[in-house]
Design a protein around this motif. Structure first.
Motif, mmCIF file in Angstrom:
data_model
loop_
_atom_site.group_PDB
_atom_site.id
_atom_site.type_symbol
_atom_site.label_atom_id
_atom_site.label_comp_id
_atom_site.label_asym_id
_atom_site.label_seq_id
_atom_site.Cartn_x
_atom_site.Cartn_y
_atom_site.Cartn_z
ATOM 1 N N GLY A 167 -5.372 -10.180 2.083
ATOM 2 C CA GLY A 167 -6.772 -10.534 1.845
ATOM 3 C C GLY A 167 -7.107 -10.398 0.380
ATOM 4 N N GLU A 168 -8.402 -10.460 0.087
ATOM 5 C CA GLU A 168 -8.824 -10.422 -1.310
ATOM 6 C C GLU A 168 -8.378 -9.137 -1.996
ATOM 7 N N GLY A 169 -7.962 -9.245 -3.225
ATOM 8 C CA GLY A 169 -7.564 -8.067 -4.008
ATOM 9 C C GLY A 169 -8.800 -7.379 -4.553
ATOM 10 N N ASN A 170 -9.586 -6.838 -3.646
ATOM 11 C CA ASN A 170 -10.903 -6.294 -4.028
ATOM 12 C C ASN A 170 -10.830 -4.804 -4.364
ATOM 13 N N ASN A 171 -12.015 -4.173 -4.415
ATOM 14 C CA ASN A 171 -12.105 -2.744 -4.757
ATOM 15 C C ASN A 171 -11.249 -1.865 -3.836
ATOM 16 N N THR A 172 -11.198 -2.215 -2.564
ATOM 17 C CA THR A 172 -10.388 -1.461 -1.596
ATOM 18 C C THR A 172 -8.905 -1.601 -1.932
ATOM 19 N N ALA A 173 -8.485 -2.829 -2.228
ATOM 20 C CA ALA A 173 -7.075 -3.084 -2.545
ATOM 21 C C ALA A 173 -6.652 -2.363 -3.823
ATOM 22 N N SER A 174 -7.520 -2.364 -4.831
ATOM 23 C CA SER A 174 -7.169 -1.707 -6.102
ATOM 24 C C SER A 174 -6.944 -0.220 -5.891
ATOM 25 N N ALA A 175 -7.851 0.394 -5.135
ATOM 26 C CA ALA A 175 -7.740 1.843 -4.915
ATOM 27 C C ALA A 175 -6.501 2.162 -4.086
ATOM 28 N N LEU A 176 -6.246 1.334 -3.075
ATOM 29 C CA LEU A 176 -5.069 1.545 -2.225
ATOM 30 C C LEU A 176 -3.779 1.406 -3.048
ATOM 31 N N THR A 177 -3.789 0.449 -3.965
ATOM 32 C CA THR A 177 -2.616 0.230 -4.830
ATOM 33 C C THR A 177 -2.343 1.462 -5.686
ATOM 34 N N LEU A 178 -3.401 1.993 -6.309
ATOM 35 C CA LEU A 178 -3.213 3.201 -7.133
ATOM 36 C C LEU A 178 -2.767 4.380 -6.280
ATOM 37 N N ALA A 179 -3.345 4.502 -5.077
ATOM 38 C CA ALA A 179 -3.088 5.689 -4.252
ATOM 39 C C ALA A 179 -1.696 5.654 -3.621
ATOM 40 N N MET A 180 -1.320 4.535 -3.025
ATOM 41 C CA MET A 180 -0.013 4.441 -2.353
ATOM 42 C C MET A 180 1.130 4.686 -3.337
ATOM 43 N N SER A 181 0.978 4.153 -4.532
ATOM 44 C CA SER A 181 2.074 4.230 -5.509
ATOM 45 C C SER A 181 2.328 5.663 -5.974
ATOM 46 N N ARG A 182 1.409 6.570 -5.642
ATOM 47 C CA ARG A 182 1.573 7.976 -6.055
ATOM 48 C C ARG A 182 2.443 8.760 -5.071
ATOM 49 N N TYR A 183 2.893 8.110 -3.988
ATOM 50 C CA TYR A 183 3.717 8.793 -2.976
ATOM 51 C C TYR A 183 5.119 8.188 -2.948
ATOM 52 N N ALA A 184 6.090 9.069 -2.848
ATOM 53 C CA ALA A 184 7.495 8.657 -2.949
ATOM 54 C C ALA A 184 7.878 7.669 -1.851
ATOM 55 N N ASP A 185 8.632 6.690 -2.237
ATOM 56 C CA ASP A 185 9.282 5.745 -1.315
ATOM 57 C C ASP A 185 8.313 4.918 -0.475
ATOM 58 N N THR A 186 7.039 4.892 -0.838
ATOM 59 C CA THR A 186 6.113 4.014 -0.109
ATOM 60 C C THR A 186 6.369 2.569 -0.537
ATOM 61 N N GLU A 187 5.970 1.657 0.345
ATOM 62 C CA GLU A 187 6.101 0.230 0.026
ATOM 63 C C GLU A 187 4.752 -0.424 0.295
ATOM 64 N N LEU A 188 4.207 -1.078 -0.709
ATOM 65 C CA LEU A 188 2.928 -1.778 -0.545
ATOM 66 C C LEU A 188 3.139 -3.240 -0.902
ATOM 67 N N TYR A 189 2.975 -4.093 0.100
ATOM 68 C CA TYR A 189 3.126 -5.538 -0.104
ATOM 69 C C TYR A 189 1.739 -6.155 -0.065
ATOM 70 N N LEU A 190 1.272 -6.623 -1.200
ATOM 71 C CA LEU A 190 -0.045 -7.252 -1.297
ATOM 72 C C LEU A 190 0.146 -8.753 -1.132
ATOM 73 N N ARG A 191 -0.509 -9.320 -0.134
ATOM 74 C CA ARG A 191 -0.482 -10.776 0.045
ATOM 75 C C ARG A 191 -1.923 -11.256 -0.115
ATOM 76 N N THR A 192 -2.238 -11.706 -1.306
ATOM 77 C CA THR A 192 -3.617 -12.064 -1.649
ATOM 78 C C THR A 192 -3.723 -13.576 -1.889
ATOM 79 N N PRO A 193 -4.851 -14.183 -1.491
ATOM 80 C CA PRO A 193 -4.995 -15.626 -1.727
ATOM 81 C C PRO A 193 -4.879 -15.954 -3.222
ATOM 82 N N PRO A 194 -4.310 -17.124 -3.539
ATOM 83 C CA PRO A 194 -4.171 -17.481 -4.956
ATOM 84 C C PRO A 194 -5.534 -17.462 -5.657
#
Ligand SMILES: NC(=O)NCCC[C@H](N)C(=O)O
Length: 311
Positions: free
Chosen positions: A158-185
């Motif tokens: 979905g949209e790379g909105n405020n929720t996505a930005s925060a999730l991106t910063l947060a997930m990346s702080r944990y070892a071996d997590t995988e975050l696949y963002l599929r956002t509309p062009p």
């Protein structure tokens, strides 16, 4: 006087703070926080310039449950509406209240201006760029469900909105997590967030990847989506629904991600970003996730009042 703690961005939190808040939120969520700190000395202000169901209620109920007193400011209440500066407003409020929970849906700089005093904690209840308390809720929900965050794989669609930005910063702080963002062009998570997340990801072996299509979905543990009409934004092109349509979460997507649970920051629009069959189906933990906003809010409020960092 000790500096008050502020939560404007996930990046304001040390690894220790982040883990403390998530662990504490998980304890609240599991009913294992009998030692909850009393905030009976505290006065919490909630300032919402935009609509809110979950975040406002979570912080209000959380503050009241911990014994704090509450002052609610509506969008037209403060003299900011007649031209008083944010800095002057913060200087005045900080002499009277202890915590300000603010949904401005505007630029982060405005929240930083509120936080430019030493006496009142400022919590970002959603700005245009980032929704940090949502990410804390999401990590709490993941911990409740999987017993860990490390190694968990999330597909965010979905949209790379405020929720996505925060999730991106947060997930990346944990070892071996995988975050696949599929956002509309044209509607991706901003480069600056991806760059910041990449630095953390390198440290702990996490993966953060953004693509603008729905082909070749990876095996994941969580499928996450968000509404298509992000607060305070208008889509620049009239045909945006056609651009978003392939990014709907339906049974075909859930079948492709066999075994995954479904999360949504809500409010949901059945038939748009998600079908009713998925949102109301057996894989959905979206409403447990919504309740975790309240549990996580109490952890954030406790952290503002105490927390692990020496003052
Ligand atoms: N959980 C929430 O805070 N929901 C409201 C905001 C949803 C979405 N991120 C938005 O900006 O519209």
């Amino acid at each position: 006087m000790p500096e008050r703690r502020h939560l404007i961005s996930i990046d304001d939190l040390t690894d220790e703070d982040l883990r403390w808040i998530v662990r504490r939120g998980t304890e609240f969520s599991a009913g294992q926080a009998e030692d909850a700190r009393s905030l009976s000395e505290a006065i919490v202000g909630v300032l919402f310039r935009k609509t809110s169901t979950r975040t406002r209620t979570a912080f209000s109920a959380g503050a009241l449950r911990l014994g704090a007193k509450l002052i609610a400011f509506g969008p037209g209440d403060l003299q900011e509406n007649t031209g008083e500066s944010v800095e002057d407003t913060a200087a005045v409020l900080s002499g009277m209240i202890d915590v300000l929970v603010a949904r401005t849906a505007g630029p982060e700089a405005e929240l930083r201006a509120y936080a430019g005093q030493r006496r009142m904690s400022v919590i970002n209840a959603m700005s245009a760029a980032e929704h940090p308390t949502q990410a804390l809720t999401d990590l709490t929900t993941i911990t409740r469900h999987f017993g860990r965050i490390e190694g968990v794989r999330v597909l965010y669609v979905g949209e790379g909105n405020n929720t996505a930005s925060a999730l991106t910063l947060a997930m990346s702080r944990y070892a071996d997590t995988e975050l696949y963002l599929r956002t509309p062009p044209g509607y991706g998570v901003e480069r600056s967030f991806l760059d910041r997340a990449e630095v953390s990801a390198k440290r702990g072996g996490a993966i953060v990847e953004q693509r603008h299509d729905m082909a070749d979905l990876p095996p994941v543990d969580v499928v996450y989506t968000t509404r298509w009409q992000t607060t305070g934004t208008t889509k620049p092109t009239p045909d945006w629904r056609e651009v978003f349509a392939p990014f709907q979460i339906n049974e075909a997507v859930m079948n492709a991600c066999a075994g995954a649970v479904f999360m949504h920051d809500l409010p949901a629009h059945r038939g748009e970003e998600v079908t009713a069959a998925v949102l109301d189906g057996p894989a959905s933990i979206a409403f447990a996730q919504a309740e975790n906003k309240y549990h996580s809010a109490r952890a954030v409020l406790e952290w503002c009042a105490s927390g692990p960092v020496a003052e």
